[in-house]
Motif scaffolding. Structure first.
Motif, mmCIF file in Angstrom:
data_model
loop_
_atom_site.group_PDB
_atom_site.id
_atom_site.type_symbol
_atom_site.label_atom_id
_atom_site.label_comp_id
_atom_site.label_asym_id
_atom_site.label_seq_id
_atom_site.Cartn_x
_atom_site.Cartn_y
_atom_site.Cartn_z
ATOM 1 N N THR A 32 -31.284 -24.405 34.304
ATOM 2 C CA THR A 32 -29.879 -24.717 33.913
ATOM 3 C C THR A 32 -29.628 -23.832 32.771
ATOM 4 N N SER A 33 -30.239 -23.024 32.527
ATOM 5 C CA SER A 33 -30.041 -22.111 31.300
ATOM 6 C C SER A 33 -30.796 -20.780 31.621
ATOM 7 N N VAL A 34 -30.092 -19.578 31.156
ATOM 8 C CA VAL A 34 -30.611 -18.203 31.239
ATOM 9 C C VAL A 34 -30.193 -17.377 29.960
ATOM 10 N N LEU A 35 -30.824 -16.507 29.734
ATOM 11 C CA LEU A 35 -30.446 -15.463 28.522
ATOM 12 C C LEU A 35 -28.903 -14.931 28.906
ATOM 13 N N ALA A 36 -27.967 -15.240 28.028
ATOM 14 C CA ALA A 36 -26.609 -14.794 28.231
ATOM 15 C C ALA A 36 -26.691 -13.202 28.607
ATOM 16 N N SER A 37 -27.361 -12.534 28.140
ATOM 17 C CA SER A 37 -27.555 -11.038 28.504
ATOM 18 C C SER A 37 -27.819 -11.019 29.833
ATOM 19 N N SER A 38 -28.272 -11.832 30.683
ATOM 20 C CA SER A 38 -28.550 -11.681 32.008
ATOM 21 C C SER A 38 -27.577 -11.429 32.877
ATOM 22 N N ALA A 39 -26.311 -11.509 32.446
ATOM 23 C CA ALA A 39 -24.953 -11.406 33.208
ATOM 24 C C ALA A 39 -24.842 -9.777 33.778
ATOM 25 N N THR A 40 -24.459 -9.869 34.945
ATOM 26 C CA THR A 40 -24.056 -8.555 35.559
ATOM 27 C C THR A 40 -22.578 -8.197 35.213
ATOM 28 N N PHE A 41 -22.028 -8.437 34.242
ATOM 29 C CA PHE A 41 -20.690 -8.385 33.716
ATOM 30 C C PHE A 41 -20.734 -7.105 33.603
ATOM 31 N N LYS A 42 -19.532 -6.184 33.790
ATOM 32 C CA LYS A 42 -19.184 -4.890 33.613
ATOM 33 C C LYS A 42 -18.130 -4.915 32.684
ATOM 34 N N SER A 43 -17.961 -3.765 31.725
ATOM 35 C CA SER A 43 -16.926 -3.619 30.889
ATOM 36 C C SER A 43 -15.647 -3.832 31.574
ATOM 37 N N PRO A 44 -14.605 -4.699 31.071
ATOM 38 C CA PRO A 44 -13.620 -4.960 31.955
ATOM 39 C C PRO A 44 -12.865 -3.343 32.569
ATOM 40 N N ALA A 45 -12.372 -3.378 33.745
ATOM 41 C CA ALA A 45 -11.663 -2.183 34.263
ATOM 42 C C ALA A 45 -10.255 -2.571 34.220
ATOM 43 N N ALA A 46 -9.405 -1.774 33.685
ATOM 44 C CA ALA A 46 -7.973 -1.949 33.727
ATOM 45 C C ALA A 46 -7.467 -2.250 35.395
ATOM 46 N N THR A 47 -6.696 -3.217 35.525
ATOM 47 C CA THR A 47 -6.218 -3.517 36.833
ATOM 48 C C THR A 47 -4.736 -3.975 36.388
ATOM 49 N N THR A 48 -4.017 -3.976 37.537
ATOM 50 C CA THR A 48 -2.598 -4.482 37.624
ATOM 51 C C THR A 48 -2.475 -5.709 38.449
ATOM 52 N N VAL A 49 -1.541 -6.605 37.933
ATOM 53 C CA VAL A 49 -1.071 -7.681 38.805
ATOM 54 C C VAL A 49 0.280 -7.794 38.958
ATOM 55 N N ALA A 50 1.091 -7.761 39.844
ATOM 56 C CA ALA A 50 2.377 -7.884 40.084
ATOM 57 C C ALA A 50 2.959 -9.268 40.297
ATOM 58 N N ILE A 51 3.912 -9.702 39.539
ATOM 59 C CA ILE A 51 4.658 -10.988 39.471
ATOM 60 C C ILE A 51 6.211 -10.755 40.094
ATOM 61 N N VAL A 52 6.435 -11.137 41.384
ATOM 62 C CA VAL A 52 7.729 -10.929 41.768
ATOM 63 C C VAL A 52 8.360 -12.388 42.009
ATOM 64 N N ARG A 53 9.841 -12.700 41.539
ATOM 65 C CA ARG A 53 10.316 -13.828 41.569
ATOM 66 C C ARG A 53 11.426 -13.625 42.547
ATOM 67 N N SER A 54 11.927 -14.528 43.356
ATOM 68 C CA SER A 54 13.328 -14.361 44.370
ATOM 69 C C SER A 54 14.390 -14.126 43.668
ATOM 70 N N ASN A 55 14.626 -14.256 42.219
ATOM 71 C CA ASN A 55 15.973 -13.725 41.680
ATOM 72 C C ASN A 55 15.642 -12.188 41.417
ATOM 73 N N ASP A 56 14.438 -11.541 41.604
ATOM 74 C CA ASP A 56 14.679 -10.037 41.103
ATOM 75 C C ASP A 56 15.708 -9.207 41.531
ATOM 76 N N ALA A 57 16.394 -8.666 40.802
ATOM 77 C CA ALA A 57 17.592 -7.800 41.075
ATOM 78 C C ALA A 57 17.385 -6.867 42.075
ATOM 79 N N LEU A 58 16.262 -6.098 42.223
ATOM 80 C CA LEU A 58 15.944 -5.084 43.078
ATOM 81 C C LEU A 58 15.679 -5.721 44.770
ATOM 82 N N LEU A 59 15.560 -6.885 44.764
ATOM 83 C CA LEU A 59 15.600 -7.262 46.170
ATOM 84 C C LEU A 59 17.076 -7.389 47.011
ATOM 85 N N SER A 60 17.039 -7.039 48.066
ATOM 86 C CA SER A 60 18.306 -6.916 48.902
ATOM 87 C C SER A 60 19.026 -8.211 48.988
#
Length: 699
Positions: free
Chosen positions: A44-72
C-alpha cells in the motif's frame, strides 16, 4: 415463566442484559471487521520517487461553447434545441483550435472512437455520449482522406447484446440493436451511404458463439490495480487501432467523483469476461474474472483500473461531449411519470465541447469547469504519476472560451466516496514508537514535537512515501501487528494560495492529533468506525497562511487498523458542494518549493487573442494578443473567401502582451478574419496554438 415474571426478572438483571447486548454488538462488529479486513494482502505504499511522472509537457485544451461568434449557427448555451449543424461546427472549431487531426491521423489508419454508451439512454439525456458529437467527428476524420481511413465506433457497454452476453448471468436490460437507443445504428447507415469506411463494434465481443476469440490479454507495464495481475482482456479493435479517440460525456460519478476522458476506458474491460457491470464475472467461466472497484475494503481499485485501461488505450485525442451533463451521479434521474430528457432531475445543459491531445489535461479542465478540484480525483493524479499526461494548470494552454466563461458548479455525489475528495498521499514518516497506552499521545516522543521540520531521509525520518489509498495504512508501512500499542508521526508541508480559513477533513479509528504551524488544531481520543466508504469522521475549521505551512499527524495504534485520512477543503456551508480540496493548495514534503501563486509574476500567461477594437472599424483597428511562452508568432488577415490579404506579425515573441494596428484603408468593406498562430519554442512537446477572430470593416 409468565410475562409478568419475565418482566420482573429483566428488571432485576438489567445490567446483565445490557452487558450481554453490548458484548453481542461488539462481537458482531469484531467478526465483521475481521472478515472485511484485507489489510496486508497488497503493498500500500512505495517511494514517491518511483513515479514514472515526466516533466509536464505544454499542451492545449480547447473549450468551444454554442454561443461562439465564429460559428455559422450559434445558439444560447442553455438552448435545449441545439442543432446538429451547430454541434458539428463546435466539434470542428475545437479540433482546429488544438491543431487539427491531420497531424495524428493518416491515410490507411484505423481509428477507434470510444464513446460512453453505458446503458440505453437517448442522446441528449446526459447519460451517454450524444451521437451528434461522434457523427461530427466521423465526418471530420473522413475529410482527411475520404473513404481511405477505417473508422470504428465501439464500446464495451455495461448492457448485454449478443446471445452469449444474455446468458452470462446478468439481469440487465439488453440492447435490441447494438447502441440503437442513442442513434448509433442510424449513424452507421448514414456513414456507409456517404462512402465512409465505417463500422460499429461491441468491444465485449461481437460473436454470439465465441466472443473470447476477439479479445487480447494485454499486459500493462507498471500496472496499478494489483489484483488484476497486470493483465486485462480487451477487444482486438482496441489493441489493433492506429489511433484511439476517447469521446466521453462529462458527468459527476458516485465513486471516483468524476467521469470524463480517462474514466471512459472502464468500458474497455470486455463484458464477455468481466460481466455486466464489469464486477460480476460471467457464468460461462464460473465468474472468474472481475473488476474489483471498491469491493476489497480498505483497498479501492477502481481509479487504478481506470489508469491501467487508459494505459492500454494509448489515447491520442479526446473530444468531450459537454452538451448535456449530469450532476450528483452518472445515471439520469428520470421522472417516474415522464421519462423525457427534459424531466431528468440531474441534467445540466451546457452546450460545450472540449478537445485536446492530453487526456489528463482535458480531465483537469473538465473538472475545473464543473467546480471539482482535479487534485481530488485519484485517477487524474495517478494518471499523471504514471506518465499519461499533465495535471498542472501551468502546462495547459486553454484556447477558445475560458474556464470562467464556461464554469458551472455541479452538485457532488451524496455518498462518502465521491464526496470526500482525495487524502494527501505523500508523507514523511517516523516511528513506530512502542507505547504503554494512549496516554503517550500527550507525551512528545520526538523532540521537538509540535515544531519539527523534518528533512527526508534524516534523523530517522523516511524518504517521501506515496500511499496508494485514501487511507494512509501505517500498519502496513511499519509492518506492525494488530495487538501492539504504537505511536507514529506523519509530516507534510502545505502550500496555500492565500491567508484563508479552510476545513480539515480527517478520519481515523483510534487516537489522533494534528498540528498545524506548531499548534494542535485537532485531537481525538477513543475508537470509532473508519472504513473505505467513510473516510471522514469529522471536520474542523483551520487557518492557513499564504505560502508554506507545516502539518504533523500523530497517530496511535492498539487494536485498530492504524490508518488515517486527511484532506484540507474549502469552507462550504452548502452540503451539496462541500468536500473539495482548497483550490491551488498543494501538499509537498519539501519546504523549498515557492508557495502557490507567490511566483505568479514569473508564470507564463495563457495564449489569447482579443477582439479587435474598434469593431466594426474604419479604417484602423487595434489587435491585442498574449503570448504564454517564447514562441514563433504569425498574425495574418484573411478575407471572407479565405484568401490571405495581409501579414501583420511574423516574428518570435517573448512571453508577454502585445498590440498591433491594421490600417485597412486600401481594402473594401466586408468581413475579415484575424488568425493568430503561436508555436512555443521553450518547452518540448508544445503544439501550435491557433486563434481566430472575426472583424467587420465598414466604410
Amino acid at each position: 415463566m409468565n410475562i409478568r415474571s419475565l418482566s420482573n426478572a429483566l428488571k432485576q438483571n438489567w445490567k446483565a442484559v445490557l452487558y450481554i447486548g453490548l458484548a453481542g454488538i461488539w462481537l458482531a462488529w469484531d467478526i465483521h471487521h475481521a472478515q472485511s479486513d484485507t489489510s496486508g494482502l497488497y503493498k500500500t505504499s512505495v517511494l514517491a520517487s518511483s513515479a514514472t511522472f515526466k516533466s509536464p509537457a505544454a499542451t492545449t485544451v480547447a473549450i468551444v461553447r454554442s454561443n461562439d461568434a465564429l460559428l455559422s449557427n450559434p445558439c444560447n448555451v442553455t438552448d435545449d434545441q441545439i442543432t446538429y449543424a451547430t454541434v458539428s461546427q463546435m466539434v470542428r472549431r475545437a479540433v482546429e483550435l488544438t491543431g487539427g487531426l491531420s497531424r495524428i491521423i493518416k491515410i490507411g489508419d484505423t481509428v477507434l472512437i470510444k464513446p460512453n454508451l453505458v446503458q440505453q439512454d437517448s442522446s441528449g439525456s446526459g447519460g451517454v455520449t450524444d451521437v451528434r458529437v461522434v457523427k461530427a467527428l466521423v465526418y471530420l476524420i473522413d475529410e482527411i482522406a475520404p473513404g481511405k481511413i477505417k473508422i470504428i465506433v465501439g464500446d464495451g457497454s455495461a448492457r448485454p447484446y449478443t446471445s452469449f452476453e444474455r446468458n452470462t448471468g446478468t439481469n440487465k436490460a439488453a440492447w435490441a440493436q447494438l447502441f440503437d437507443v442513442p442513434g448509433y445504428q442510424a449513424l452507421k447507415t448514414e456513414a456507409l451511404a456517404s462512402g465512409i469506411d465505417f463500422r460499429l463494434s461491441n468491444l465485449n465481443g461481437n460473436s454470439d458463439v465465441n466472443p473470447w476469440a476477439e479479445l487480447d490479454s494485454v499486459v500493462v507495464p507498471n500496472s496499478q490495480a494489483t489484483p488484476q495481475n497486470g493483465a486485462y482482456f480487451v477487444h482486438k479493435d482496441v489493441t489493433h487501432a492506429s489511433v484511439y479517440i476517447s469521446v466521453p460525456v462529462l458527468k459527476i460519478h458516485e465513486q471516483p467523483g468524476f467521469t470524463n476522458a480517462l474514466k471512459n476506458q472502464i468500458g474497455l474491460a470486455a463484458g464477455s469476461k468481466y460481466g455486466f457491470s464489469k464486477t460480476s464475472g460471467v457464468a460461462q467461466e464460473g465468474y472468474k474474472h472481475k473488476l474489483l472497484h471498491n469491493a476489497q475494503d480498505p483497498y479501492d481499485w477502481q481509479d487504478k483500473e481506470i489508469v491501467d485501461l487508459s494505459t492500454i488505450a494509448r489515447i491520442k485525442y479526446t473530444v468531450v461531449d459537454a452538451l448535456v451533463c449530469l450532476e450528483t451521479q452518472k445515471t439520469p434521474q428520470y421522472n417516474a411519470g415522464d421519462r423525457s430528457n427534459r424531466k431528468i432531475s440531474n441534467r445540466i445543459v451546457m452546450n460545450t465541447i472540449l478537445a485536446g491531445e492530453d487526456p489528463v489535461a482535458v480531465d483537469n479542465v473538465g473538472c475545473r469547469i464543473i467546480g471539482v478540484n482535479p487534485d481530488d480525483i485519484e485517477h487524474i493524479t495517478l494518471a499523471e504519476r504514471v506518465g499519461l499526461g499533465t495535471n498542472s494548470p501551468d502546462s495547459i494552454t486553454i484556447v477558445g472560451a475560458t474556464i470562467e466563461q464556461t464554469k458551472r458548479r455541479f452538485k457532488k455525489p451524496t455518498g462518502q466516496q465521491g464526496l470526500y475528495g482525495q487524502s494527501n498521499r505523500v508523507w514523511l514518516l517516523t516511528g513506530p514508537f512502542v507505547a504503554a497506552s494512549n496516554a503517550d499521545m500527550n507525551t512528545p516522543l520526538i523532540t521537538p514535537e509540535a515544531s519539527v521540520s523534518p528533512v527526508a531521509g534524516q534523523n530517522a525520518w523516511s524518504q517521501p512515501i506515496y500511499f496508494t489509498n485514501d487511507q494512509i495504512m501505517l500498519k502496513d508501512y511499519f509492518g506492525v501487528g494488530s495487538s501492539g500499542k504504537y505511536v507514529s508521526y506523519a509530516f507534510t508541508y502545505v502550500n496555500a494560495p492565500a491567508d484563508q480559513q479552510a476545513v480539515l477533513w480527517i478520519g481515523s479509528d483510534e487516537d489522533i492529533k494534528v498540528y498545524l504551524n506548531e499548534q494542535a488544531v485537532y485531537t481525538y481520543t477513543g475508537m470509532r468506525t473508519f472504513t473505505s466508504e467513510y473516510f471522514k469522521d469529522t471536520s474542523t475549521v483551520i487557518n492557513l497562511k499564504k505560502g508554506v505551512n507545516k502539518l504533523l499527524v500523530k497517530a496511535y495504534q492498539s487494536t485498530g487498523s492504524y490508518n488515517f485520512s486527511l484532506n484540507i477543503c474549502e469552507v462550504e456551508p452548502n452540503t451539496m458542494y462541500r468536500g473539495s480540496r482548497v483550490s491551488g493548495l498543494k501538499f509537498t514534503t519539501s519546504n523549498t518549493i515557492v508557495g502557490v501563486n507567490q511566483n505568479a509574476a514569473n508564470q507564463p500567461a495563457a495564449f489569447s487573442l482579443s477582439d479587435c477594437y474598434p469593431n466594426p472599424f474604419n479604417p484602423t483597428t487595434r489587435i491585442s494578443y498574449t503570448v504564454g511562452v517564447r514562441s514563433a508568432v504569425t498574425i495574418k488577415i484573411f478575407d471572407i473567401a479565405g484568401r490571405e490579404v495581409r501579414v501583420l506579425v511574423d516574428n518570435e515573441r517573448q512571453a508577454g502582451s502585445y498590440d498591433v494596428l491594421w490600417n485597412a484603408s486600401s481594402f473594401s468593406s466586408g468581413v475579415y478574419f484575424c488568425r493568430f498562430v503561436a508555436q512555443p519554442q521553450e518547452r518540448s512537446g508544445g503544439h501550435a496554438v491557433t486563434l481566430v477572430k472575426k472583424m467587420m470593416l465598414m466604410k
